[in-house]
Design a protein around this motif. Structure first.
Motif, PDB file in Angstrom:
ATOM      1  N   PHE A  77      -4.700  -6.983  -7.136  1.00 26.83           N
ATOM      2  CA  PHE A  77      -3.188  -6.887  -8.113  1.00 26.83           C
ATOM      3  C   PHE A  77      -1.732  -7.357  -7.179  1.00 26.83           C
ATOM      4  N   THR A  78      -1.629  -7.942  -7.308  1.00 28.16           N
ATOM      5  CA  THR A  78      -0.217  -7.935  -6.538  1.00 28.16           C
ATOM      6  C   THR A  78       0.694  -7.681  -7.539  1.00 28.16           C
ATOM      7  N   GLU A  89      -1.032  -0.600 -12.591  1.00 27.32           N
ATOM      8  CA  GLU A  89      -1.447   0.382 -11.631  1.00 27.32           C
ATOM      9  C   GLU A  89      -2.755   0.947 -12.124  1.00 27.32           C
ATOM     10  N   VAL A  92      -6.415  -1.857 -12.058  1.00 31.80           N
ATOM     11  CA  VAL A  92      -6.969  -2.140 -10.542  1.00 31.80           C
ATOM     12  C   VAL A  92      -8.141  -1.303 -10.691  1.00 31.80           C
ATOM     13  N   MET A  98      -3.847  -3.038  -4.555  1.00 34.34           N
ATOM     14  CA  MET A  98      -2.539  -3.702  -4.114  1.00 34.34           C
ATOM     15  C   MET A  98      -2.332  -3.542  -3.432  1.00 34.34           C
ATOM     16  N   CYS A 109       1.800   5.139  -5.370  1.00 35.99           N
ATOM     17  CA  CYS A 109       0.582   4.398  -6.059  1.00 35.99           C
ATOM     18  C   CYS A 109      -0.319   5.931  -6.391  1.00 35.99           C
ATOM     19  N   VAL A 116      -3.878  -0.053  -1.253  1.00 38.49           N
ATOM     20  CA  VAL A 116      -2.411  -0.073  -1.393  1.00 38.49           C
ATOM     21  C   VAL A 116      -1.879  -0.402   0.059  1.00 38.49           C
TER      22      VAL A 116
END
Length: 184
Positions: A77-78, A89, A92, A98, A109, A116
C-alpha cells in the motif's frame, strides 16, 4: 484429483489526492507487469473533482488468471496523503508493506504486523528539480518489493506509460524512479 496451483500474486493499492499522479503511478506498475508477461488488472477509483479529491487505484500482478481485481487487502500500500493513510492503514495484509510519503504524512503507523517505509518523496522531488514527480519516486520504492525487475523492463514500461504528448518527461520520470529505488 485437483492439482494445486502455486500462484505468485501481488496486490497493490495506491491512494492520495487527485493531481498527485496516482493513476499514472498505478498504470506504470501495470505496464511493468505486462512487460514481465504477467496477468494484470488496473482498477481506478476517484471522485468527480479534477484535482484535490480522493483518488485510489488497485493493481494486481499475477502469474495466473486474476479472479478478482478488487484490492481489498493489499500486499503493498502506498499512501500519498494523510486521509489515505488513515483510510487504508488497517487494510494492509499482515506481513505486507506500506510506503508513506513522509514529506506529507507525519503520523506513525500503529500496526506492528506490517513493514512501514517512510520516503520523503515530495521533498526529494523538489530537491532534485522533479516537482510533481513524487509519485514516481514512490513507484521506484514499490519496485524494490517486486521480484526480478530489470532496468530494461523499468524503461520499457515507462515508454509505454508516458503519453506521446509528454515524451519529453521520460528522463525525469526515470530519474524519479531511480531515486525511489535508491531510497530503500
Amino acid at each position: 484429483m485437483i492439482k494445486e496451483v502455486n500462484t505468485l500474486e501481488t496486490r497493490i493499492l495506491i491512494a492520495g489526492f487527485g493531481g498527485q499522479g496516482i493513476l499514472f503511478f498505478a498504470k506504470y506498475l501495470a505496464y511493468i507487469g505486462m512487460e514481465k508477461g504477467l496477468q494484470v488488472s488496473w482498477m481506478p477509483s476517484y471522485g468527480p473533482e479534477m484535482r484535490g479529491g480522493a483518488a485510489q487505484c488497485g493493481v494486481v500482478l499475477s502469474d495466473n488468471v486474476i479472479g478478482n481485481p478488487v484490492v481489498g487487502e493489499p500486499d503493498i500500500f502506498t499512501a500519498m496523503n494523510l486521509p489515505s493513510f488513515a483510510a487504508f492503514e488497517n487494510r494492509v495484509k499482515p506481513g505486507g508493506t506500506m510506503f508513506v510519503d513522509s514529506s506529507l504524512i507525519s503520523k506513525e503507523c500503529s500496526r506492528k504486523d506490517i513493514t512501514v517505509r517512510g520516503i520523503p518523496a515530495t521533498q526529494m522531488a523538489e530537491e532534485h528539480g522533479l516537482k510533481g514527480l513524487a509519485n514516481m519516486i514512490m513507484a521506484g520504492a514499490v519496485l524494490s518489493k517486486l521480484p526480478d525487475i530489470s532496468q530494461d523492463v523499468i524503461e520499457a514500461a515507462m515508454r509505454e506509460t508516458i503519453p506521446e504528448r509528454k515524451k519529453e518527461m521520460f528522463a525525469n520520470n526515470m530519474k524519479a524512479v531511480a531515486l525511489g529505488l535508491a531510497a530503500i
